[in-house]
Write a protein that holds these residues in place. Sequence first.
Motif, PDB file in Angstrom:
ATOM      1  N   GLY A  89       0.785  -1.228   0.000  1.00 12.48           N
ATOM      2  CA  GLY A  89       0.000   0.000   0.000  1.00 12.48           C
ATOM      3  C   GLY A  89       0.816   1.275   0.000  1.00 12.48           C
ATOM      4  O   GLY A  89       0.245   2.377   0.064  1.00 12.48           O
ATOM      5  N   ASP A  90       2.131   1.196  -0.069  1.00 13.58           N
ATOM      6  CA  ASP A  90       2.984   2.387  -0.021  1.00 13.58           C
ATOM      7  C   ASP A  90       2.840   3.223  -1.293  1.00 13.58           C
ATOM      8  O   ASP A  90       2.797   2.686  -2.407  1.00 13.58           O
ATOM      9  CB  ASP A  90       4.455   1.993   0.138  1.00 13.58           C
ATOM     10  CG  ASP A  90       4.785   1.462   1.521  1.00 13.58           C
ATOM     11  OD1 ASP A  90       3.944   1.616   2.422  1.00 13.58           O
ATOM     12  OD2 ASP A  90       5.891   0.912   1.672  1.00 13.58           O
ATOM     13  N   THR A  91       2.808   4.531  -1.119  1.00 14.92           N
ATOM     14  CA  THR A  91       2.785   5.435  -2.269  1.00 14.92           C
ATOM     15  C   THR A  91       4.205   5.579  -2.819  1.00 14.92           C
ATOM     16  O   THR A  91       5.181   5.156  -2.181  1.00 14.92           O
ATOM     17  CB  THR A  91       2.261   6.822  -1.855  1.00 14.92           C
ATOM     18  OG1 THR A  91       3.174   7.385  -0.914  1.00 14.92           O
ATOM     19  CG2 THR A  91       0.859   6.726  -1.269  1.00 14.92           C
ATOM     20  N   LEU A  92       4.295   6.202  -3.994  1.00 13.45           N
ATOM     21  CA  LEU A  92       5.612   6.385  -4.615  1.00 13.45           C
ATOM     22  C   LEU A  92       6.509   7.270  -3.749  1.00 13.45           C
ATOM     23  O   LEU A  92       7.698   6.982  -3.584  1.00 13.45           O
ATOM     24  CB  LEU A  92       5.468   6.992  -6.015  1.00 13.45           C
ATOM     25  CG  LEU A  92       6.772   7.227  -6.774  1.00 13.45           C
ATOM     26  CD1 LEU A  92       7.487   5.903  -7.022  1.00 13.45           C
ATOM     27  CD2 LEU A  92       6.525   7.947  -8.072  1.00 13.45           C
ATOM     28  N   LYS A  93       5.933   8.327  -3.170  1.00 10.61           N
ATOM     29  CA  LYS A  93       6.714   9.204  -2.294  1.00 10.61           C
ATOM     30  C   LYS A  93       7.246   8.450  -1.093  1.00 10.61           C
ATOM     31  O   LYS A  93       8.397   8.636  -0.683  1.00 10.61           O
ATOM     32  CB  LYS A  93       5.846  10.369  -1.805  1.00 10.61           C
ATOM     33  CG  LYS A  93       5.713  11.499  -2.773  1.00 10.61           C
ATOM     34  CD  LYS A  93       4.803  12.543  -2.187  1.00 10.61           C
ATOM     35  CE  LYS A  93       5.492  13.858  -2.118  1.00 10.61           C
ATOM     36  NZ  LYS A  93       4.620  14.906  -1.580  1.00 10.61           N
ATOM     37  N   LEU A  94       6.431   7.592  -0.517  1.00  7.96           N
ATOM     38  CA  LEU A  94       6.845   6.812   0.646  1.00  7.96           C
ATOM     39  C   LEU A  94       7.941   5.809   0.269  1.00  7.96           C
ATOM     40  O   LEU A  94       8.895   5.608   1.020  1.00  7.96           O
ATOM     41  CB  LEU A  94       5.638   6.097   1.255  1.00  7.96           C
ATOM     42  CG  LEU A  94       5.852   5.420   2.600  1.00  7.96           C
ATOM     43  CD1 LEU A  94       6.326   6.436   3.630  1.00  7.96           C
ATOM     44  CD2 LEU A  94       4.567   4.760   3.060  1.00  7.96           C
ATOM     45  N   LYS A  95       7.821   5.205  -0.904  1.00  3.30           N
ATOM     46  CA  LYS A  95       8.851   4.257  -1.357  1.00  3.30           C
ATOM     47  C   LYS A  95      10.189   4.958  -1.585  1.00  3.30           C
ATOM     48  O   LYS A  95      11.234   4.460  -1.158  1.00  3.30           O
ATOM     49  CB  LYS A  95       8.399   3.569  -2.644  1.00  3.30           C
ATOM     50  CG  LYS A  95       7.273   2.581  -2.452  1.00  3.30           C
ATOM     51  CD  LYS A  95       6.848   1.985  -3.772  1.00  3.30           C
ATOM     52  CE  LYS A  95       5.684   1.029  -3.588  1.00  3.30           C
ATOM     53  NZ  LYS A  95       5.220   0.463  -4.859  1.00  3.30           N
TER      54      LYS A  95
END
Length: 187
Positions: A89-95
């Motif tokens: 469920g991680d967003t691109l920013k979080l990744k």
Amino acid sequence: MAGNRTTGSDHEPDPNTRLYNPYAELNIPIQTLYKLPTSPDYLFPEESVRQRRSWGENLTFYTGMAYLGGSITGAAIGVFSAFKSMEPGDTLKLKVNRVLNSSGHSGRSWGNRVGVIGLIYAGMESGVVALTDRDDVWSSVAAGLGTGAVCRAARGVRSAAVAGALGGLAAGAVVAAKQAVKRYVPI
């Protein structure tokens, strides 16, 4: 523009005007004026015989190269660790944030650890060369042996002996590989 002695345009000099050549009195051919020597210049003749870096150059080189290698290795390990810990469920920013934080933290810690080992090795090698007045494979092996022993001395005699043996083998292998590259690889 009565004083301007140009023909046709402002950029072309008059063919009758003689240009100033500051090197005319020196009788030096202008083509060879800037052919500089490629060999290093030495202040004292005994410096030209020495084929080795000074202890300060050695210290800077080994510490810097060890820190750089450790940082790159640690950053790569951090990237793999970040990819393992990503959740679906991680967003691109979080990744991206996870990768940057993990690689930065791991790269710093590995760089510092390996940089200290490079610092100890440089000190040991400079000390061994100063004591024995020889710079050969055995000096590097002795420095690697001492570095491994010092790095693991707090964990006991057995750990220090094993680490010293591994350090000596690693230093000998690196020096042998360097000599093989010098001999067989045209550079």
